[in-house]
Scaffold this motif. Structure first.
Motif, PDB file in Angstrom:
ATOM      1  N   VAL A  99       0.867  -1.166   0.000  1.00  0.00           N
ATOM      2  CA  VAL A  99       0.000   0.000   0.000  1.00  0.00           C
ATOM      3  C   VAL A  99       0.907   1.219   0.000  1.00  0.00           C
ATOM      4  O   VAL A  99       1.826   1.307   0.817  1.00  0.00           O
ATOM      5  CB  VAL A  99      -0.926   0.030   1.240  1.00  0.00           C
ATOM      6  N   ASN A 100       0.680   2.145  -0.928  1.00  0.00           N
ATOM      7  CA  ASN A 100       1.457   3.379  -0.966  1.00  0.00           C
ATOM      8  C   ASN A 100       0.719   4.465  -0.184  1.00  0.00           C
ATOM      9  O   ASN A 100      -0.477   4.635  -0.340  1.00  0.00           O
ATOM     10  CB  ASN A 100       1.669   3.856  -2.403  1.00  0.00           C
ATOM     11  N   PHE A 101       1.443   5.182   0.653  1.00  0.00           N
ATOM     12  CA  PHE A 101       0.868   6.261   1.438  1.00  0.00           C
ATOM     13  C   PHE A 101       1.545   7.571   1.058  1.00  0.00           C
ATOM     14  O   PHE A 101       2.755   7.702   1.196  1.00  0.00           O
ATOM     15  CB  PHE A 101       1.114   6.026   2.941  1.00  0.00           C
ATOM     16  N   ALA A 102       0.776   8.519   0.570  1.00  0.00           N
ATOM     17  CA  ALA A 102       1.337   9.845   0.285  1.00  0.00           C
ATOM     18  C   ALA A 102       1.674  10.543   1.600  1.00  0.00           C
ATOM     19  O   ALA A 102       2.657  11.259   1.714  1.00  0.00           O
ATOM     20  CB  ALA A 102       0.358  10.690  -0.519  1.00  0.00           C
ATOM     21  N   ASN A 103       0.840  10.319   2.614  1.00  0.00           N
ATOM     22  CA  ASN A 103       1.071  10.847   3.955  1.00  0.00           C
ATOM     23  C   ASN A 103       0.265  10.002   4.934  1.00  0.00           C
ATOM     24  O   ASN A 103      -0.435   9.079   4.526  1.00  0.00           O
ATOM     25  CB  ASN A 103       0.687  12.334   4.054  1.00  0.00           C
ATOM     26  N   LEU A 104       0.367  10.303   6.196  1.00  0.00           N
ATOM     27  CA  LEU A 104      -0.348   9.522   7.212  1.00  0.00           C
ATOM     28  C   LEU A 104      -1.557  10.269   7.764  1.00  0.00           C
ATOM     29  O   LEU A 104      -2.017   9.962   8.866  1.00  0.00           O
ATOM     30  CB  LEU A 104       0.602   9.162   8.366  1.00  0.00           C
ATOM     31  N   ASP A 105      -2.109  11.216   7.014  1.00  0.00           N
ATOM     32  CA  ASP A 105      -3.220  12.026   7.506  1.00  0.00           C
ATOM     33  C   ASP A 105      -4.414  11.184   7.933  1.00  0.00           C
ATOM     34  O   ASP A 105      -5.076  11.477   8.921  1.00  0.00           O
ATOM     35  CB  ASP A 105      -3.663  13.037   6.445  1.00  0.00           C
ATOM     36  N   SER A 106      -4.717  10.116   7.202  1.00  0.00           N
ATOM     37  CA  SER A 106      -5.902   9.315   7.514  1.00  0.00           C
ATOM     38  C   SER A 106      -5.551   7.978   8.151  1.00  0.00           C
ATOM     39  O   SER A 106      -6.385   7.087   8.241  1.00  0.00           O
ATOM     40  CB  SER A 106      -6.715   9.077   6.236  1.00  0.00           C
TER      41      SER A 106
END
Length: 123
Positions: A99-106
Motif C-alpha cells: 500500500v502506498n501512502f502519500a502521507n499519514l493524515d488518515s
C-alpha cells in the motif's frame, strides 16, 4: 494507461533549380533588395507553420505524458517485484501486500515506521 501513435507529417524539402540564388534590385532610395531567383520550383516542400509545428508539439506533449505514466508504472512494478523477491528469498509465501501512502493524515500508526521518502510503512 492511454495509447498514442504519432502520425508523421512527412516533411519534404523545398527544392528549386538554383537553390540559394538571389538577384539584386536597386531601390529608388539607393538601397539594394535581394530577391530570390532560384529558378523553377521542383518541389514545393512542406510548409513550416503553426499547423505543422503544432502537430509536432502535440506529439511531443502526448509522448511526455505517456513517458511519465510509464515511469510511474515501472516504479510500481519494481517495488512489487522487490517485495516478491524478498518474500521468496525469506520463505514468506503469504500475507504479502503493498500500500502506498502519500502521507499519514488518515492513518493511525500503532506499530512500525513510516518512510516519508518511499511513502510507505515498514512493519
Amino acid at each position: 494507461m492511454s495509447s498514442f501513435i504519432y502520425e508523421k507529417v512527412g516533411f519534404v524539402d523545398h527544392t528549386t533549380e538554383r537553390p540559394g540564388v538571389y538577384k539584386e534590385v536597386i531601390l529608388n532610395d539607393g538601397s539594394i533588395l535581394h530577391v530570390p531567383d532560384e529558378g523553377e520550383i521542383l518541389d514545393k516542400g512542406t510548409p513550416v507553420n503553426a499547423r505543422t509545428l503544432g502537430h509536432m508539439e502535440d506529439g511531443i506533449y502526448k509522448t511526455s505524458i505517456l513517458a511519465s505514466e510509464n515511469r510511474d508504472l515501472l516504479i510500481n512494478h519494481s517495488v512489487r517485484l522487490a517485495v516478491l523477491e524478498g518474500n521468496a528469498m525469506n520463505n514468506i509465501g503469504h500475507n504479502m501486500f503493498i500500500v502506498n501512502f502519500a502521507n499519514l493524515d488518515s492513518v493511525e500508526l500503532a506499530h512500525g515506521v513510516y518512510d516519508p521518502v518511499g511513502k510507505r510503512m515498514v512493519i
